[in-house]
Each structure stands twice: as structure tokens, then as C-alpha cells.
Write an enzyme that holds these catalytic residues in place. Structure first.
Site, mmCIF file in Angstrom:
data_model
loop_
_atom_site.group_PDB
_atom_site.id
_atom_site.type_symbol
_atom_site.label_atom_id
_atom_site.label_comp_id
_atom_site.label_asym_id
_atom_site.label_seq_id
_atom_site.Cartn_x
_atom_site.Cartn_y
_atom_site.Cartn_z
ATOM 1 N N HIS A 198 0.839 -1.203 0.000
ATOM 2 C CA HIS A 198 0.000 0.000 0.000
ATOM 3 C C HIS A 198 0.870 1.248 0.000
ATOM 4 C CE1 HIS A 198 -3.501 -2.269 2.110
ATOM 5 N NE2 HIS A 198 -3.504 -2.429 0.809
ATOM 6 N N GLU A 440 -0.442 -16.269 -20.830
ATOM 7 C CA GLU A 440 0.581 -16.135 -19.796
ATOM 8 C C GLU A 440 0.963 -17.474 -19.188
ATOM 9 O OE1 GLU A 440 -0.849 -13.546 -16.680
ATOM 10 O OE2 GLU A 440 -2.883 -14.329 -16.800
ATOM 11 N N ASP A 464 4.024 -13.438 -16.124
ATOM 12 C CA ASP A 464 3.750 -14.823 -15.754
ATOM 13 C C ASP A 464 4.272 -15.802 -16.794
ATOM 14 O OD1 ASP A 464 2.497 -14.806 -13.218
ATOM 15 O OD2 ASP A 464 0.771 -13.820 -14.135
ATOM 16 N N CYS A 511 1.122 -7.059 -22.414
ATOM 17 C CA CYS A 511 0.832 -6.158 -21.288
ATOM 18 C C CYS A 511 1.717 -6.433 -20.084
ATOM 19 C CB CYS A 511 -0.648 -6.208 -20.918
ATOM 20 S SG CYS A 511 -1.164 -7.814 -20.325
HETATM 21 C C1 PEP Z 1 1.493 -10.594 -16.630
HETATM 22 O O1 PEP Z 1 1.466 -11.692 -16.060
HETATM 23 O O2 PEP Z 1 2.381 -10.269 -17.447
HETATM 24 C C2 PEP Z 1 0.467 -9.577 -16.332
HETATM 25 C C3 PEP Z 1 0.393 -8.461 -17.023
HETATM 26 O O3 PEP Z 1 -0.382 -9.815 -15.306
HETATM 27 P P1 PEP Z 1 0.009 -9.667 -13.753
HETATM 28 O O4 PEP Z 1 1.346 -8.980 -13.668
HETATM 29 O O5 PEP Z 1 -1.092 -8.889 -13.142
HETATM 30 O O6 PEP Z 1 0.061 -11.090 -13.304
HETATM 31 MG MG MG Z 2 -0.265 -12.351 -15.038
#
Ligand code: PEP
Ligand code: MG
Length: 587
Positions: A198, A440, A464, A511
Site C-alpha cells: 500500500h 501467460e 507470468d 501487457c
Molecule cells: C502478466 O502476467 O504479465 C500480467 C500483465 O499480469 P500480472 O502482472 O497482473 O500477473
Molecule cells: Mg499475469
């Protein structure tokens, strides 16, 4: 043995960007136990009243803090203090304290302190990151209440100097961070904490440069030592030499100038030098980041991590509250697309609901779509909220942690049922809402050709994908050296995903954090990625990088990369091209 004026670099994790210069102030760790003394029977009432008064005063302070943060950063950040307020209203706790005053004849502050310590001890023993985070909240509230027992409620304030300084602390609670006086605190660094705490989240939204997880005990740092805090790299430099100071002054100037220059790119299209168009969108966790998204020139939100909606009261907001949040996202990025990822609770993040047993391997456990497909009511509530919002603008829904086609079909079935329910209720929505999945998990990348026939887009979650491909826990520092974004197997899986998407006429985005790594941009462009979704602060640099590259040259480089056997070889190919095409962006 260190000398007083020796230059020392202490490495930590970047918490929020920015560079600050100034003397340090080291805040004492924790707080001491209050005095304990036995009270007389005729003092019981008075002690109970002192306890109630301290609680009341704390509630008022927390309410004020909450309003302050809400005004600065938005409703969701303010809700962080709901957890604190809940502690003060916990009946078990209140009853135990009263009992200790009445039956053990303990003075009120000690009775309260002892009960809280028991709670904390139990919570810290449980191996669950969510509960550990809650323990920090309780600790925070406990300190406030104890300060309010003594009339000297400003004792904390007097602990802080009235000159500009870099604050160094063992740990900062969310309320400490929220109360930071921006006129005096230039930046802060803590020994504890992670980027997802946080505290770090608040620092980013308040725009304070910060470092968390310093790899050395802060107790060894002397108050008033001169320091430089580099929130970009996570380095805290104590007693910087003249040469280092000059270097950092130049870097700070360069960053300011670069930001100004990049600002001019805002309205420019993101196309490579040979005319290949790429969409640049933003990753967000909170709606208060939306002004930065617009400011960065993003063409939409490529990933809204909705699990952070849980951060507030510790429970998922209901359908209409969620609809409001998603509508806010749509309205601020319209006419561009907003991709709402359904809840990805679990793993290292907050669990959707407390599990009775801690999971032995949380990353391989009950996470993402696995939770949604076993909690259909919760999932459909979120899907209906997304659909309701779809009537107001362009929105996409994305499922996380997909391992194969059955999960895609099951999720789509629940989406269809949600549509039917809204139809029956006469609620309007976009029946052609874009549906996508995160790629992922390696098994999904391998099956991408089949999955592509069921969805409108892929978004590669490299954070991931890397951890599951090379079997490296993404948050474990002991194996961090094995976490390689350019591992040949990762690049091959990405290539399989993009070509399956192209063969089936759908688009692919990235992403994960890899999308925001400037040295890797040539690889992503060469792979034929259509969209990059990144944190708003890096977006203008990525735009400049993409515009400086030639897609056909990048594609040739990727052909070579696909023949490489090791990660450093692939990294070198991409970095060389990045250094050649946009040297000013590569440090
Ligand atoms: C990822 O796994 O690359 C992703 C964008 O999701 P998170 O980081 O929220 O697991
Ligand atoms: Mg992820």
C-alpha cells in the site's frame, strides 16, 4: 568499517520514479510498549473512558486522513483506511480490552497494547501475504491509538524535522505515507516493503520519489548525512562525492528535459519508420491513474487489473459500484478501447476470499480464471458490470490465467448467460463486446491456434509467461537471476502466439513489464505485436522508440533471434538495435 564521509550506495527496489537530493532523516523503528500499572476498582470507569476517548480521537484522525487522500488521489486510495477503521470497531478486540481493564486491572493503554500484540503475533505466523499486509495496518492503528492516549498527539510530528529532507525508515505505514508533508519530504526509502505494498502504491499516486526494500539496515544510516535518492534505479547514495552529485544533477536534468520533449509526441501516431502502426495503451490498477493515462497520450487502457479493487474494504465491490468504476475508465479514454481484465486474485496478490489453508504453491494454485470459474456468482457480477458499462463506450473483457480452451469456453458461456440476464432485465449493453484472453501460461501459448478461433484478441502476460516457462517464482529474489525475458523458449512461445493470432485474423498485445523495456522493444516490434500496454510514465519513451525503428529490420532480427540458443544472445541482438536507433533512451 565505514568512515563518516565515505560514499555508500545502498540498493533497493524502485518504489516510485524521480530523483531527490538532500539530508536524510532517519525515523526510529517501531514504538515502545506503554508502561503497565495496576488500577484500583474505582478507576475502572475512568480507564474505560480514556480508552473510548483515544479510540474516538483516532477515528476522527483516520476520517480526516481518508478525506485528504480521497481529495488527492481518489476514492479507492482513501478506502485503504477503511481497514484501519474496521480494526477500531472490531467487537472481539474491544471486548478483550474492556475485560483486561476490568478483570486484570490493567491501565487502558497497556490493556489495548497487549491485546493487539496477541492478534499481531497470530497473524504474522500465518504464511499469507494478504494477512501480513493487514498486520501492518493493525500495527499502524495501534501506534495511533497509543499516541492518542497521551495528550501529546503531535509527538509524531515533533519527530519530523522542519527542514527539507529525505525520509529513511524501517517501514512506513500507509497512514504515515499519507501524512507525509510534501513541503518537507523530498523522497523516502524504507528497509521493508515491496512495490505492491500500500505504501508504494500511495507514493506513486502522490508523486513522491521512493525506494522500498533497501538491502541494508537503515539503523546504520546517520541522520543529516547528505544523500541522493534515485527512484528510477532504486539506489540510495549516502555522502555522495562531488562527481556523483554532478552526475545525478545531470541525470535529473536529462530526465526533466526528456519528459518535456516526449510530451511533444503526445498527438503523434505510433508508427515505425516503414509505416507499421502499433497501438500504445496503458496499464492501470486504480482510476486515479486515469489523468496520467490521458496525459501520456495512450490510445486506451490495455490492462485494468481489477483485483486491486479489493484493496479498499477487503471485499469486491458490488455490480453497480463496479459498473461506475468501469464507466469512469471508459469515459476518460474514449473513443479508445478499455480492456477490463476480470479478477486475477490469488498468487502473490490479494486472495478473492480467505482460503482455509495457505496454499503450498500459490502461483500454481487457485488464481485468476480458476477462482472465477468456481465462484460463478462473483464472476457473473463482474461480467454484468462490464457489460452494463459497455453501453457507454468501447470496452473489452479479458480473462487471466487461461491454460487451455475449456476455460475459454466456460468463461464465454458465463458471459453469454450474463448477457441473457441483462437482456431479460431490459438493460442495454454491447453484444459485440471484444473478448480476449491473457496468454501467460505456456500451455495456452502452445494451444494458441485453437484458442484464437474463440476470441477477438490475445494479450501476452510476459510477467507470468516467463515465470511459468522457466519455472522461476517472479517474486523470489534467490532465483531472480534465472528470470530471463529473452529466454529463447519465451521468445518462441511469443512467436507461436503471434502467428496463431495472425492466421486467425485477431490481434496480439503485450501487457507484461516486457512491453515497457526499451531494450526489448525491437524484439516485440519484430515479432509483429500489434499493441503494447505499459505503465503511463514509460509510454512516451516507448512511443519514441517504436517510431525510431523499422519493422522490416526488426522482423529480420527476430528471425536471427529465433535461431539463438541462449538468452544473452537474443538480448544482445535487440539491445544493439535499440542502441543504434534510439541511443538517447538507452542508459
Ligand atoms: C502478466 O502476467 O504479465 C500480467 C500483465 O499480469 P500480472 O502482472 O497482473 O500477473
Ligand atoms: Mg499475469
Amino acid at each position: 568499517m565505514r568512515t563518516q564521509s565515505e560514499e555508500i550506495i545502498i540498493q533497493g527496489t524502485p518504489g516510485s520514479p524521480g530523483i531527490s537530493f538532500g539530508p536524510v532523516h532517519v525515523m526510529a523503528r517501531g514504538f515502545s510498549a506503554p508502561d503497565v500499572y495496576k488500577i484500583q476498582e474505582d478507576q475502572i470507569k475512568r480507564e474505560q473512558a480514556r480508552f473510548e476517548a483515544a479510540l474516538e480521537k483516532t477515528k476522527q484522525q483516520l476520517d480526516q486522513l481518508r478525506n485528504h487522500i480521497e481529495n488527492l488521489s481518489g476514492e479507492e486510495e482513501g478506502q485503504i483506511f477503511d481497514a484501519h477503521l474496521m480494526v477500531l470497531e472490531d467487537q472481539t478486540l474491544l471486548t478483550r480490552v474492556s475485560k483486561a481493564i476490568r478483570e486484570r486491572r490493567q491501565n487502558a493503554e497497556y490493556a489495548f497494547y497487549a491485546v493487539i500484540q496477541k492478534f499481531l503475533e497470530a497473524m504474522r505466523r500465518i504464511n499469507d501475504s494478504y494477512l501480513r499486509e493487514r498486520a501492518t495496518d493493525i500495527d499502524d492503528v495501534c501506534q495511533r491509538v497509543l499516541r492518542n492516549f497521551s495528550q501529546d498527539t503531535d509527538s509524531q510530528a515533533t519527530d519530523r524535522p522542519d527542514h527539507q529532507h529525505i525520509l529513511i525508515a524501517y517501514d512506513l505505514s500507509p497512514s504515515d505515507t499519507a501524512s507525509i508533508d510534501r513541503n518537507h519530504v523530498l523522497g523516502f526509502a524504507t528497509e521493508q516493503g515491496s512495490v505492491n505494498s500500500h505504501t508504494a502504491i500511495l507514493a506513486r499516486s502522490l508523486g513522491i520519489p521512493s525506494i522500498v526494500g533497501l538491502k541494508e539496515a537503515v539503523i546504520d544510516i546517520k541522520t543529516l548525512s547528505e544523500a541522493i535518492l534515485d527512484g528510477y534505479s532504486g539506489a540510495l547514495i549516502l555522502n555522495p562525492s562531488e562527481e556523483t552529485t554532478q552526475k545525478y544533477r545531470a541525470l535529473a536534468k536529462k530526465k526533466t528535459l526528456a519528459l518535456r520533449e516526449l510530451d511533444t509526441l503526445r498527438e503523434k501516431d505510433t508508427s515505425t519508420s516503414d509505416g507499421h502502426r502499433i497501438t500504445l495503451s496503458a496499464n492501470i490498477e486504480f482510476t486515479n491513474e486515469l489523468p496520467q493515462v490521458t496525459q501520456s497520450g495512450a490510445e486506451g487502457v490495455g490492462l485494468f487489473r481489477t483485483e486491486f479493487l479489493l484493496l479498499g474494504a477487503g471485499e469486491i465491490p458490488d455490480e453497480s459500484q463496479q459498473e461506475k468504476v468501469y464507466t469512469k475508465v471508459i469515459e476518460s479514454v474514449s473513443p479508445h478501447l478499455s480492456i477490463i481484465r476480470t479478477l486475477d486474485a490469488g498468487g502473490d496478490k490479494l486472495p478473492a476470499e480467505p482460503l482455509s489453508q495457505p496454499e503450498p504453491n500459490p502461483f500454481l494454485g487457485w488464481r485468476g480464471i480458476r477462482v472465477s470459474l468456481t465462484r460463478n456468482a462473483l464472476f457473473k457480477e463482474q461480467l454484468r458490470a462490464i457489460l452494463r458499462a459497455s453501453a457507454k463506450g468501447k470496452i473489452g473483457v479479458m480473462f487471466p490465467m487461461i491454460s487451455g480452451i475449456s476455460e475459454v469456453l466456460a468463461a464465454k458461456q458465463l458471459l453469454k448467460e450474463s448477457m441473457d440476464e441483462l437482456d431479460k432485465a431490459g438493460v442495454s449493453f454491447d453484444p459485440n463486446i471484444e473478448v480476449g484472453v491473457m496468454i501467460e501460461i505456456p500451455s495456452a501459448a502452445v494451444m494458441a491456434d485453437a484458442i484464437a478461433k474463440e476470441v477477438d484478441f490475445f494479450s501476452i502476460g510476459t510477467n507470468d509467461l516467463i515465470q511459468y516457462t522457466v519455472a522461476v517464482d517472479r517474486v523470489n529474489p534467490h532465483v531472480a537471476h534465472l528470470y530471463k525475458p529473452t529466454h529463447p523458449s519465451v521468445i518462441r512461445l511469443m512467436e507461436m502466439t503471434v502467428s496463431a493470432a495472425k492466421d486467425n485474423g485477431i490481434w496480439t498485445g503485450v501487457c507484461g513489464e516486457m512491453a515497457g523495456q526499451l531494450a526489448i522493444t525491437p524484439l516485440l516490434v519484430g515479432l509483429g505485436i500489434d499493441e503494447l500496454s505499459v505503465s503511463p510514465h514509460i509510454l512516451p519513451s516507448i512511443k519514441k522508440a517504436v517510431c525510431s525503428l523499422s519493422q522490416s529490420e526488426c522482423a529480420e532480427m527476430v528471425q536471427q533471434a529465433l535461431k539463438c540458443k541462449t538468452s544473452p544472445e537474443i538480448a544482445a541482438l535487440s539491445t544493439n538495435m535499440a542502441e543504434r536507433c534510439y541511443p538517447e533512451l538507452i542508459d
